[in-house]
Scaffold this motif. Structure first.
Motif, mmCIF file in Angstrom:
data_model
loop_
_atom_site.group_PDB
_atom_site.id
_atom_site.type_symbol
_atom_site.label_atom_id
_atom_site.label_comp_id
_atom_site.label_asym_id
_atom_site.label_seq_id
_atom_site.Cartn_x
_atom_site.Cartn_y
_atom_site.Cartn_z
ATOM 1 N N LYS A 174 43.244 10.440 24.803
ATOM 2 C CA LYS A 174 42.679 9.570 23.766
ATOM 3 C C LYS A 174 41.601 8.670 24.358
ATOM 4 O O LYS A 174 40.503 8.532 23.790
ATOM 5 C CB LYS A 174 43.787 8.734 23.131
ATOM 6 N N VAL A 207 38.466 10.727 25.269
ATOM 7 C CA VAL A 207 37.743 11.187 24.071
ATOM 8 C C VAL A 207 36.922 10.040 23.498
ATOM 9 O O VAL A 207 35.742 10.208 23.149
ATOM 10 C CB VAL A 207 38.721 11.736 23.019
ATOM 11 N N CYS A 241 33.121 10.621 23.472
ATOM 12 C CA CYS A 241 32.734 11.230 22.184
ATOM 13 C C CYS A 241 32.743 10.249 21.011
ATOM 14 O O CYS A 241 32.666 10.683 19.857
ATOM 15 C CB CYS A 241 33.658 12.402 21.861
ATOM 16 N N VAL A 260 34.406 10.271 14.672
ATOM 17 C CA VAL A 260 35.418 10.079 15.714
ATOM 18 C C VAL A 260 35.766 8.597 15.819
ATOM 19 O O VAL A 260 34.892 7.753 15.986
ATOM 20 C CB VAL A 260 34.931 10.600 17.079
ATOM 21 N N GLY A 293 33.999 17.766 16.043
ATOM 22 C CA GLY A 293 34.847 18.004 17.197
ATOM 23 C C GLY A 293 34.222 18.903 18.247
ATOM 24 O O GLY A 293 34.900 19.303 19.204
ATOM 25 N N ILE A 313 34.351 17.423 21.801
ATOM 26 C CA ILE A 313 35.746 17.308 22.242
ATOM 27 C C ILE A 313 36.266 18.678 22.669
ATOM 28 O O ILE A 313 36.896 18.817 23.727
ATOM 29 C CB ILE A 313 36.632 16.727 21.113
ATOM 30 N N PHE A 361 37.203 19.098 26.519
ATOM 31 C CA PHE A 361 38.660 19.045 26.734
ATOM 32 C C PHE A 361 39.341 20.376 26.434
ATOM 33 O O PHE A 361 40.524 20.422 26.135
ATOM 34 C CB PHE A 361 39.273 17.938 25.871
#
Length: 353
Positions: free
Chosen positions: A153, A156, A160, A166, A310, A313, A317
């Motif tokens: 978390k 991110v 991002c 987001v 996304g 992300i 990730f």
């Protein structure tokens, strides 16, 4: 006749192919007689439920949770009156809030069966409209997994946060990380107990054989999105798989859901359970107090959601490692609840060891 070269027929100036049609004969099959006499069961097979013969005729009992009584009674009692008139029966319903049985009585067996069938249809229809109250889950909220999730978390949001949509409100509550197998509508203690009993029968019938009475070691790694366009993501989830490469976790999940669906306690939604751990969900943005469950939480349509981009992300990730976890039980979890650990309150449990 050569099926690849059927004869041609000209009708009205048009040319048609004459295809071979082979009819199969079933010599032992007899034509069914759909005519029913006054004593026959027109709505339902007679052995579908128990109809007792009494001194005054016939009687049948229906188990139904008290929240459903109002649907059978109807506005100003109109639904109940119509059922009684059309089936020539008398329907006794417990008082509101009192758990009990609906009792149908009548002079004709067919009338009692017809009333019972119609009540069953009503109950089934209303149950499908109820929001789920419980769900079968594997808890993933072990401290090591929670720590890695919080790291995910943080990273991110650091890398991002400028991507469209987001925000920190999208993330799951780390104390409630889990895998959902299926959802249930359980409206009284009897239904909850029925689900608990079924869990224990599943343990004896197949779970012990699959797990060998030992916890399942699962790896949580990588992220994936639910919908078609990663630029408009609504649900981002962590992927899970057995560390030994077997499909035992999937087998347990699929067979549990199959058994619960067969019992009538769960509705069949997919051919197989999609094992995933929701980590971000746009439903959480709309109402921060909404439980952090999964894509089945609530009934908000995707049109009401504000999707997020996304793409970054998923790229950054793609292989994020959340850690390993020992799954040692399946829980019957209660929606909108928390226990001392912060996880959902448990109404029942199937332990592997």
């Amino acid at each position: 006749m050569d099926v690849l070269r059927p004869p041609l027929i000209t009708i009205g100036g048009r040319v048609y192919r004459k295809n071979l049609i082979q009819e199969q004969a079933f010599p032992h099959e007899e034509e069914e007689d759909f005519c029913t006499g006054p004593g026959d069961c027109a709505d339902e097979p007679c052995d579908a439920f128990v109809v007792e013969e009494t001194e005054r005729g016939f009687q049948c009992r229906v188990e139904a949770p008290s929240p459903f009584y109002k649907y059978i009674i109807g506005k100003k009692g109109e639904t109940k009156k119509r059922l009684e008139t059309e089936t020539r029966t008398s329907i006794s319903i417990p008082k509101p809030g009192v758990e009990g049985e609906i009792v149908i009585t009548g002079q004709q067996r067919s009338g009692v069966i017809s009333a019972r069938t119609r009540i069953d249809v009503l109950l089934d229809s209303f149950r499908k409209k109820q929001p789920f109250t419980h769900f079968l889950s594997f808890a993933l909220n072990q401290p090591a997994i929670q720590e890695k999730f919080l790291q995910f978390k943080e990273e991110v949001l650091e890398k991002c946060s400028k991507d469209h949509g987001v925000s920190s409100s999208l993330f799951q509550n780390p104390a409630k990380l889990h895998l959902t197998l299926g959802t249930l509508v359980l409206l009284n203690e009897q239904e909850i107990q029925k689900a608990c009993d079924l869990l224990q029968r599943c343990k004896e019938d197949f779970v012990d054989q699959i797990t060998g009475g030992q916890p399942l070691t699962v790896e949580v790694a990588g992220v994936e999105y639910m919908n078609d366009d990663p630029a408009m993501t609504d649900v981002l989830y962590a992927k899970v798989h057995m560390k030994d490469g077997s499909d035992r976790l999937q087998m347990v999940a699929d067979q549990l859901v199959e058994r619960f669906v067969a019992s009538g306690l769960m509705l069949k939604e997919w051919d197989r359970v999609k094992l995933h751990a929701t980590v971000m969900n746009t439903l959480f943005r709309k109402d921060p107090t909404e439980e952090r469950n999964n894509t089945m939480t609530g009934k908000s349509s995707f049109k009401e959601r504000e999707s997020f981009n996304g793409q970054n992300i998923l790229k950054l990730f793609e292989n994020f490692h959340f850690g390993e976890v020992q799954l040692d039980s399946v829980r019957l979890s209660q929606r909108f609840s928390s226990d001392a650990s912060g996880y959902y309150a448990t109404s029942g449990q199937l332990c592997f060891s």
